[in-house]
Scaffold this active site. Structure first.
Site, PDB file in Angstrom:
ATOM      1  CB  SER A 270      36.112  47.361  50.849  1.00 32.46           C
ATOM      2  OG  SER A 270      36.115  47.585  49.497  1.00 32.46           O
ATOM      3  CB  CYS A 272      36.691  51.227  56.507  1.00 29.65           C
ATOM      4  SG  CYS A 272      37.148  49.531  56.863  1.00 29.65           S
ATOM      5  CB  THR A 275      31.566  55.962  49.651  1.00 31.42           C
ATOM      6  OG1 THR A 275      32.407  55.106  48.892  1.00 31.42           O
ATOM      7  CG2 THR A 275      30.637  56.694  48.727  1.00 31.42           C
TER       8      THR A 275
HETATM    9  C1  SPV Z   1      37.020  48.788  45.762  1.00 27.10           C
HETATM   10  O1  SPV Z   1      36.632  47.678  46.139  1.00 27.10           O
HETATM   11  O2  SPV Z   1      37.913  49.410  46.341  1.00 27.10           O
HETATM   12  C2  SPV Z   1      36.393  49.415  44.588  1.00 27.10           C
HETATM   13  C3  SPV Z   1      35.628  48.589  43.677  1.00 27.10           C
HETATM   14  O3  SPV Z   1      36.584  50.578  44.363  1.00 27.10           O
HETATM   15  S1  SPV Z   1      36.638  47.741  42.589  1.00 27.10           S
HETATM   16  O4  SPV Z   1      36.531  48.368  41.290  1.00 27.10           O
HETATM   17  O5  SPV Z   1      36.183  46.365  42.536  1.00 27.10           O
HETATM   18  O6  SPV Z   1      38.004  47.796  43.067  1.00 27.10           O
END
Ligand code: SPV
Ligand code: MN
Length: 622
Positions: A270, A272, A275
């Site tokens: 997350s 990093c 996206t």
């Molecule tokens: C992540 O944090 O990697 C996400 C959001 O894609 S979750 O649905 O909370 O995992």
């Protein structure tokens, strides 16, 4: 079977029962009957995927207050409880017949776990409607896809799933033997803001034996949307048993010369750059979060199992994220969650335009300077505030790739971390096994903003550690063995967008990743050369000059290249040792991982003896 249906009949409004009667699946009826008895809903609504049914779900979300309208038609917002803003690691457990201790896993004895979750679910849907949704992970009826059924009493959860996954009701009608993953969710009792209130009884459990995910007393989508992270834990285990890969990766196409498109998957923890990489302008988006990779006739092929994006909205601004920005301001259907709402408009931290000083957010009525019970100032939106939107809303979507039943051939796999002083911005592994070792070595540093302590490195192999449901050593063994099923082996790359100078300044600009993608694309086809270093192949300076010019219209300076690609031997040796130590404690670590760690270490020591601690990339020019 009819007995089962008859028992349920009084729960259906007129006409609704016909939707179930069209299906002839014993396993499904038993599943529904069992949970109807436990949860005891007043009504059952079957979501067929028709326009009418989707409208019903959306209207219900608005009527019941789980979502509210924003000024723009088709835009709604949802709040999760102030203390229900993310995945709940502590209360997320894997249920195993025998409770064995596995490193990094939170395990519970299966019967105990099921008894607990059933007692927490008992009568939770009294007076409420239970939705039944039928979905496919990936294109329907492809060699990759999995079917799934979700039971939930949350119209927000069902609405989200209708945007994030493909509806597969018709497939259940057509084929009475469909096998499916099972998800049961109840948000539990709600407070006056329509958020789950019994958070101390929040539980998210997985039963790998029956491919079932349970979630109760939570609404946050990472816990409650069964097909997302609960499903991911189940498919990681399924993939291991069946010899393929279920991964926390984006899927994108990178444009090469003469109309060529080369597909890459990428795993990043997350925050990093996952996206933002798959959304690089000019390239082709296929998915941003979850893929299945299988060998089809020896070719590694991948699908995005989702049909939408549940994306982080924090920091999205017009300059850095032009594509997402436009989508968020389009007329597409969007659910915003845990943002700030003021006069019918959505706002979030770091959006690059002035934010109102009051409004409503995840804490209720909000004003600038408001503090929570712990005395912490509440920002306008939560750091994990999100948007949910269909992929078809993105102009950069590669629709053919998304819909391809056989997926797309992958040329490269990218592993990324957040690393201030170790990995260069980009390098290519010498081999599959070395690449797997690089993926198994991902670390991500916490930022001052998130945990108060800067630079704490967190081990996050393949960026799946929070979702791991199997023995890490066996998981890696499956990766290593995967190569043997392939006639064509994808290249593995390691990237790091967060390398800094000694004074803390970032060595790269956010947009540089667009250039790295082009280099990787050319390397997949061996169109350009590279320099061999102890940690893999890195780009030649002269190859990057035209790429930066063409992609970013930027003059790429020699001194920047030299700083970015200088081999930092002491830090790399430290990392090698750190990672080795982690794997030494795991009994099942494959020998190949140690072999790769050891030979990397030897190469580093040799280079150090020859050139010193910090080695300019030009030293490796032959
Ligand atoms: C992540 O944090 O990697 C996400 C959001 O894609 S979750 O649905 O909370 O995992
Ligand atoms: Mn994710």
């Amino acid at each position: 079977m009819n007995d089962l249906l008859n028992k349920l009949k009084k729960k259906f409004d007129e006409g609704e029962i016909n939707k179930l009667e069209k299906i002839n699946n014993k396993d499904l009826f038993e599943f529904i009957a069992r949970y109807t008895e436990i949860l005891n809903p007043e009504k059952i609504f079957v979501v067929t995927g028709s326009e009418k049914d989707s409208e019903f779900v959306k209207n219900m979300a608005l009527e019941e207050g789980e979502e509210r309208n924003l000024e723009k038609k088709e835009h709604t917002y949802h709040f999760d409880n102030y203390y229900d803003q993310a995945r709940d690691k502590e209360n997320t457990k894997i249920l195993l017949k025998e409770k064995i201790d596995l490193p990094f896993l939170n395990v519970m004895q299966r019967d105990e776990g099921i008894a607990e979750i059933h007692s927490l679910m008992k009568d939770q849907m009294v007076g409420r409607t239970m939705f039944i949704g039928f979905f496919s992970l990936g294109p329907k009826e492809s060699p990759f896809s999995e079917f799934a059924v979700q039971l939930t009493d949350s119209s927000y959860v069902m609405h989200s799933e209708l945007m994030l996954y493909r509806n597969a009701y018709e497939n259940f009608v057509k084929n009475s033997n469909v096998k499916f993953l099972k998800f049961i969710h109840s948000q539990g009792e709600l407070d006056e803001r329509k958020t789950s209130k019994n958070l101390k009884n929040r539980r998210i459990y997985f039963d790998l034996e029956t491919n079932t995910g349970y979630a109760v007393n939570t609404q946050y989508a990472g816990n409650s949307v069964g097909l997302k992270k609960p499903g991911f834990r189940i498919t990681i285990s399924k993939a291991l048993n069946e010899g393929w890969l279920s991964e926390h990766m984006f899927l994108m196409g990178v444009n090469g010369p003469n109309g060529r498109i080369t597909y890459f998957t990428g795993a990043f923890p997350s925050m990093c750059g996952k996206t933002s990489t798959c959304m690089v302008p000019g390239e082709n988006l296929v998915g941003d979060d979850l893929v299945f990779i299988k060998p089809l006739e020896g070719i590694p092929r991948a699908i995005n199992i989702e049909n939408g994006v549940f994306g982080i909205i924090d920091g999205i601004n017009k300059n850095d994220d032009p594509i997402i920005w436009d989508v968020l301001y389009s007329d597409s259907e969007i659910i915003f969650s845990n943002i700030l709402v003021s006069e019918g408009k959505p706002y979030w931290n770091g959006m690059g335009i002035p934010i109102p000083e009051k409004g409503e957010n995840h804490s209720g009525e909000w004003w600038k300077g408001k503090k929570d019970k712990e005395g912490k100032e509440i920002p306008p939106s939560h750091k994990n505030a999100r948007f949910t939107v269909r992929l078809e809303s993105f102009p950069n979507l590669d629709k053919n790739a998304l819909e391809s039943k056989n997926g797309v051939e992958i040329g490269g796999i990218i592993f990324g971390g957040r690393d201030s002083d170790t990995w260069p911005p980009l390098c290519e592994a010498f081999s599959w096994n070395y690449g797997v070792m690089k993926g198994a070595s991902i670390e991500s540093e916490t930022t001052a903003a998130s945990l108060g302590k800067e630079g704490v490195r967190t081990f996050n192999a393949m960026s799946i550690m929070e979702f791991l449901s199997v023995d890490l050593g066996k998981y890696l063994q499956n990766y290593i063995s995967f190569q043997k099923k392939l006639k064509k082996i994808p290249k593995i790359f390691a990237v790091n967008y967060f390398l800094r100078e000694k004074d803390g300044k970032f060595l790269n600009e956010k947009t540089d990743k667009a250039a790295w993608l082009k280099w990787m694309e050319l390397r997949v086809h061996n169109d350009i050369g590279a320099i061999e270093t102890p940690i893999g192949f890195i780009p030649k300076y002269e190859d990057l000059i035209p790429i930066f010019k063409k992609v970013l219209n930027k003059e790429y300076k020699k001194e920047d290249y030299e700083k970015q690609f200088t081999l930092r031997v002491p830090e790399l040796l430290e990392k090698n040792k750190r990672i080795r130590k982690i794997y030494e404690d795991i009994k099942t670590t494959p020998k190949e991982i140690f072999d790769e760690l050891d030979s990397e270490r030897n190469r580093l020591i040799e280079a150090k003896e020859k050139y010193g601690d910090y080695i300019s990339p030009f030293k490796f020019y032959k």
